[in-house]
Write a protein that holds these residues in place. Structure first.
Motif: not given
Length: 122
Positions: A15-21, A23-26, A43-46
């Motif tokens: 999750x940290x790796x993907x957030x770095x790539x 941005x915010x996630x869900x 990605x958050x909101x997608x």
């Protein structure tokens, strides 16, 4: 407080790796179709969350949802999101990394179920 959804250390690292790539996630637990039933990371909101979706909690600071219909089947179960080698099908962000998120579950104990019921009543 009893948590409905947890994540393993491996899942939190991804999750940290993907957030770095990205941005915010869900997350949304898919309910079938082409992906089976798998935790999907966006990605958050997608992914549009609707009134028929239930937020179970957060993992790694990311909200985790599933449909209300599916929640009826899983409401007695604590979910643990893990990572396994192998590419899942679908649109989840981890797919290009050669791994996939996986949901593991266990039934709540009677004490945990009582605590959740008391929490819902308040």
């Amino acid at each position: 407080m009893v948590e409905r959804v947890l994540a393993t250390d491996a899942a939190l690292e991804l999750i940290d790796k993907l957030r770095g790539m990205h941005g915010p996630l869900m997350f949304h637990q898919s309910g079938g179709c082409c992906d089976g039933s798998a935790p999907m990371c966006y990605p958050a909101g997608e992914f549009r969350v609707g009134q028929s979706d239930v937020q179970l909690g957060e993992i790694g600071g990311c909200p985790f949802y599933m449909s209300a219909d599916q929640f009826e089947y899983w409401k007695h179960t604590q979910l643990t999101i893990d990572v396994v080698t192998g590419r899942g099908s679908g649109f989840s962000l981890e797919a290009p990394e050669g791994v996939r998120f996986l949901t593991r579950g266990r039934v709540f104990t009677d004490d945990e179920a009582d605590a959740l019921a008391a929490e819902a009543a308040s």
